[in-house]
Design an enzyme around this catalytic site. Structure first.
Site, PDB file in Angstrom:
ATOM      1  N   GLY A 242       0.766  -1.246   0.000  1.00  0.00           N
ATOM      2  CA  GLY A 242       0.000   0.000   0.000  1.00  0.00           C
ATOM      3  C   GLY A 242       0.794   1.292   0.000  1.00  0.00           C
ATOM      4  O   GLY A 242       0.281   2.334  -0.394  1.00  0.00           O
TER       5      GLY A 242
ATOM      6  N   GLU B 177       4.411   3.859   5.836  1.00  0.00           N
ATOM      7  CA  GLU B 177       3.166   3.081   5.849  1.00  0.00           C
ATOM      8  C   GLU B 177       2.078   3.794   5.053  1.00  0.00           C
ATOM      9  O   GLU B 177       2.050   5.024   5.015  1.00  0.00           O
ATOM     10  CB  GLU B 177       2.672   2.963   7.304  1.00  0.00           C
ATOM     11  CG  GLU B 177       2.964   1.652   7.985  1.00  0.00           C
ATOM     12  CD  GLU B 177       2.023   0.524   7.571  1.00  0.00           C
ATOM     13  OE1 GLU B 177       1.483   0.548   6.447  1.00  0.00           O
ATOM     14  OE2 GLU B 177       1.847  -0.399   8.385  1.00  0.00           O
ATOM     15  N   ASP B 178       1.152   3.036   4.488  1.00  0.00           N
ATOM     16  CA  ASP B 178      -0.001   3.655   3.834  1.00  0.00           C
ATOM     17  C   ASP B 178      -0.982   4.186   4.866  1.00  0.00           C
ATOM     18  O   ASP B 178      -1.423   5.328   4.803  1.00  0.00           O
ATOM     19  CB  ASP B 178      -0.687   2.678   2.861  1.00  0.00           C
ATOM     20  CG  ASP B 178      -1.096   1.357   3.498  1.00  0.00           C
ATOM     21  OD1 ASP B 178      -0.783   1.108   4.680  1.00  0.00           O
ATOM     22  OD2 ASP B 178      -1.728   0.546   2.793  1.00  0.00           O
TER      23      ASP B 178
ATOM     24  N   ASP C 136      -4.172   1.747  11.016  1.00  0.00           N
ATOM     25  CA  ASP C 136      -5.574   1.408  11.256  1.00  0.00           C
ATOM     26  C   ASP C 136      -5.671   0.848  12.678  1.00  0.00           C
ATOM     27  O   ASP C 136      -5.714   1.608  13.636  1.00  0.00           O
ATOM     28  CB  ASP C 136      -5.997   0.417  10.169  1.00  0.00           C
ATOM     29  CG  ASP C 136      -7.467   0.071  10.177  1.00  0.00           C
ATOM     30  OD1 ASP C 136      -8.282   0.959  10.475  1.00  0.00           O
ATOM     31  OD2 ASP C 136      -7.813  -1.080   9.890  1.00  0.00           O
ATOM     32  N   THR C 137      -5.649  -0.458  12.852  1.00  0.00           N
ATOM     33  CA  THR C 137      -5.654  -1.018  14.209  1.00  0.00           C
ATOM     34  C   THR C 137      -4.321  -0.747  14.911  1.00  0.00           C
ATOM     35  O   THR C 137      -4.246  -0.751  16.132  1.00  0.00           O
ATOM     36  CB  THR C 137      -5.872  -2.545  14.176  1.00  0.00           C
ATOM     37  OG1 THR C 137      -4.788  -3.145  13.457  1.00  0.00           O
ATOM     38  CG2 THR C 137      -7.189  -2.898  13.527  1.00  0.00           C
TER      39      THR C 137
ATOM     40  N   THR D  40       0.023  -3.806  12.571  1.00  0.00           N
ATOM     41  CA  THR D  40       1.149  -3.943  11.646  1.00  0.00           C
ATOM     42  C   THR D  40       2.329  -3.094  12.115  1.00  0.00           C
ATOM     43  O   THR D  40       3.459  -3.575  12.198  1.00  0.00           O
ATOM     44  CB  THR D  40       0.736  -3.481  10.226  1.00  0.00           C
ATOM     45  OG1 THR D  40      -0.435  -4.183   9.842  1.00  0.00           O
ATOM     46  CG2 THR D  40       1.835  -3.733   9.210  1.00  0.00           C
ATOM     47  N   LEU D  41       2.034  -1.830  12.420  1.00  0.00           N
ATOM     48  CA  LEU D  41       3.090  -0.912  12.815  1.00  0.00           C
ATOM     49  C   LEU D  41       3.765  -1.366  14.104  1.00  0.00           C
ATOM     50  O   LEU D  41       4.995  -1.317  14.225  1.00  0.00           O
ATOM     51  CB  LEU D  41       2.480   0.472  12.989  1.00  0.00           C
ATOM     52  CG  LEU D  41       3.464   1.592  13.113  1.00  0.00           C
ATOM     53  CD1 LEU D  41       4.408   1.587  11.942  1.00  0.00           C
ATOM     54  CD2 LEU D  41       2.724   2.910  13.186  1.00  0.00           C
TER      55      LEU D  41
ATOM     56  N   LYS E 280      -6.124   6.372  10.992  1.00  0.00           N
ATOM     57  CA  LYS E 280      -7.537   6.181  11.354  1.00  0.00           C
ATOM     58  C   LYS E 280      -7.579   5.873  12.851  1.00  0.00           C
ATOM     59  O   LYS E 280      -7.706   4.720  13.265  1.00  0.00           O
ATOM     60  CB  LYS E 280      -8.058   4.950  10.592  1.00  0.00           C
ATOM     61  CG  LYS E 280      -9.157   5.193   9.586  1.00  0.00           C
ATOM     62  CD  LYS E 280      -9.811   3.868   9.203  1.00  0.00           C
ATOM     63  CE  LYS E 280      -9.528   3.460   7.795  1.00  0.00           C
ATOM     64  NZ  LYS E 280     -10.202   2.186   7.422  1.00  0.00           N
TER      65      LYS E 280
ATOM     66  N   PHE F 173     -13.547   2.857   4.879  1.00  0.00           N
ATOM     67  CA  PHE F 173     -12.595   2.047   4.128  1.00  0.00           C
ATOM     68  C   PHE F 173     -12.205   2.803   2.867  1.00  0.00           C
ATOM     69  O   PHE F 173     -13.046   3.109   2.034  1.00  0.00           O
ATOM     70  CB  PHE F 173     -13.172   0.672   3.795  1.00  0.00           C
ATOM     71  CG  PHE F 173     -12.108  -0.270   3.307  1.00  0.00           C
ATOM     72  CD1 PHE F 173     -11.317  -0.964   4.217  1.00  0.00           C
ATOM     73  CD2 PHE F 173     -11.861  -0.431   1.954  1.00  0.00           C
ATOM     74  CE1 PHE F 173     -10.298  -1.798   3.784  1.00  0.00           C
ATOM     75  CE2 PHE F 173     -10.842  -1.268   1.508  1.00  0.00           C
ATOM     76  CZ  PHE F 173     -10.070  -1.946   2.426  1.00  0.00           C
TER      77      PHE F 173
ATOM     78  N   ASP G  95      -5.763  -0.606  -1.556  1.00  0.00           N
ATOM     79  CA  ASP G  95      -6.579  -1.514  -2.370  1.00  0.00           C
ATOM     80  C   ASP G  95      -7.843  -1.990  -1.660  1.00  0.00           C
ATOM     81  O   ASP G  95      -7.966  -1.904  -0.438  1.00  0.00           O
ATOM     82  CB  ASP G  95      -5.768  -2.770  -2.704  1.00  0.00           C
ATOM     83  CG  ASP G  95      -5.645  -3.707  -1.508  1.00  0.00           C
ATOM     84  OD1 ASP G  95      -5.232  -3.231  -0.423  1.00  0.00           O
ATOM     85  OD2 ASP G  95      -5.997  -4.895  -1.627  1.00  0.00           O
TER      86      ASP G  95
ATOM     87  N   ARG H  22      -5.523   0.324  -6.600  1.00  0.00           N
ATOM     88  CA  ARG H  22      -4.290   0.950  -6.096  1.00  0.00           C
ATOM     89  C   ARG H  22      -3.818   2.087  -6.999  1.00  0.00           C
ATOM     90  O   ARG H  22      -3.110   2.975  -6.572  1.00  0.00           O
ATOM     91  CB  ARG H  22      -3.161  -0.092  -6.010  1.00  0.00           C
ATOM     92  CG  ARG H  22      -3.370  -1.157  -4.952  1.00  0.00           C
ATOM     93  CD  ARG H  22      -2.062  -1.894  -4.727  1.00  0.00           C
ATOM     94  NE  ARG H  22      -2.229  -3.153  -4.021  1.00  0.00           N
ATOM     95  CZ  ARG H  22      -2.256  -3.289  -2.703  1.00  0.00           C
ATOM     96  NH1 ARG H  22      -2.179  -2.225  -1.938  1.00  0.00           N
ATOM     97  NH2 ARG H  22      -2.386  -4.469  -2.145  1.00  0.00           N
TER      98      ARG H  22
HETATM   99  P1  IMP Z   1      -3.339  -2.150  10.685  1.00  0.00           P
HETATM  100  O1  IMP Z   1      -4.747  -2.524  11.016  1.00  0.00           O
HETATM  101  O2  IMP Z   1      -2.961  -0.838  11.315  1.00  0.00           O
HETATM  102  O3  IMP Z   1      -2.406  -3.255  11.047  1.00  0.00           O
HETATM  103  O4  IMP Z   1      -3.266  -1.940   9.108  1.00  0.00           O
HETATM  104  C1  IMP Z   1      -2.878  -2.982   8.263  1.00  0.00           C
HETATM  105  C2  IMP Z   1      -3.014  -2.655   6.826  1.00  0.00           C
HETATM  106  O5  IMP Z   1      -4.379  -2.785   6.461  1.00  0.00           O
HETATM  107  C3  IMP Z   1      -2.647  -1.280   6.331  1.00  0.00           C
HETATM  108  O6  IMP Z   1      -1.272  -1.095   6.143  1.00  0.00           O
HETATM  109  C4  IMP Z   1      -3.408  -1.237   5.016  1.00  0.00           C
HETATM  110  O7  IMP Z   1      -2.661  -1.828   3.977  1.00  0.00           O
HETATM  111  C5  IMP Z   1      -4.648  -2.054   5.339  1.00  0.00           C
HETATM  112  N1  IMP Z   1      -5.784  -1.153   5.567  1.00  0.00           N
HETATM  113  C6  IMP Z   1      -6.265  -0.661   6.723  1.00  0.00           C
HETATM  114  N2  IMP Z   1      -7.316   0.156   6.529  1.00  0.00           N
HETATM  115  C7  IMP Z   1      -7.484   0.198   5.175  1.00  0.00           C
HETATM  116  C8  IMP Z   1      -8.402   0.907   4.322  1.00  0.00           C
HETATM  117  O8  IMP Z   1      -9.272   1.691   4.732  1.00  0.00           O
HETATM  118  N3  IMP Z   1      -8.256   0.680   2.981  1.00  0.00           N
HETATM  119  C9  IMP Z   1      -7.309  -0.153   2.456  1.00  0.00           C
HETATM  120  N4  IMP Z   1      -6.447  -0.816   3.216  1.00  0.00           N
HETATM  121  C10 IMP Z   1      -6.520  -0.641   4.565  1.00  0.00           C
END
Ligand code: IMP
Length: 173
Positions: A43, A97-98, A101-102, A105-106, A129, A150, A157, A163
């Site tokens: 991303g 990072e793109d 979210d939760t 990953t980070l 977010k 989303f 994506d 993308r």
């Molecule tokens: P995390 O939940 O912070 O671990 O995010 C993991 C990954 O989920 C991000 O790096 C994105 O690639 C993907 N992701 C989270 N939210 C979105 C969204 O709204 N659209 C597309 N991909 C997302």
């Protein structure tokens, strides 16, 4: 069944303006020291490509791959799908990072990379977010803070599509 409509949330020009500001901030903070930019696949590829053009320092580009999503929901598990090509010991690392979210990953990546004894690890995230956070992690350089929607486009994506859109968009069912 009708196909989903795509709506622009943040237009390309606004994205570019904000990225130029982030670049300035990064240049000021690192004072021209060499940097290793670690793009989180897939991303971040567009954000990284635009951001790096504003950085006035010697940079090395690395990519790291993770997987945690199925469709629009997180599986809650982070898996490494691609590791760095070279060590990062004693280097200043900027994880790119793109979206945070939760935060799973980070959090996973920051811990993993810190164990390799870099000089520093900071995070540049195109989007944040915060309402979805499950782990308390923060980006050091954040492009835009968005609501719990989303998003697709500008690298992000939905099931590997969209993308290539130049704007950040949302899918309206
Ligand atoms: P995390 O939940 O912070 O671990 O995010 C993991 C990954 O989920 C991000 O790096 C994105 O690639 C993907 N992701 C989270 N939210 C979105 C969204 O709204 N659209 C597309 N991909 C997302």
């Amino acid at each position: 069944m009708s196909s989903p409509r795509i709506e622009v949330l943040i237009p390309h020009d606004e994205i570019q303006k904000r990225i130029a500001e982030l670049g300035k901030q990064i240049n000021a903070d690192y004072g021209g020291r060499p940097l290793v930019l670690v793009g989180v696949l897939k991303g971040s590829f567009m954000f990284l490509a635009d951001l790096v053009r504003h950085i006035n320092a010697q940079v090395r580009i690395e990519f790291i791959g993770t997987k945690s999503y199925e469709g629009t929901t997180t599986s809650g598990q982070v898996q490494l799908t691609k590791d760095l090509d070279k060590p990062i010991q004693d280097e200043d690392v900027l994880l790119v990072e793109d979206i945070i979210d939760t935060g799973l990953t980070l959090n996973y990546l920051k811990h993993m990379l810190s164990q390799r004894e870099p000089r520093s690890v900071k995070v540049a995230a195109f989007l944040d977010k915060p309402s979805r956070r499950r782990i308390d992690v923060k980006g050091d350089y954040v492009g835009f803070t968005i609501e719990d929607k989303f998003v697709i486009g500008y690298g992000l994506d939905f099931e590997q599509r969209y993308r290539n859109l130049k704007d950040l968009c949302i899918l309206v069912p």
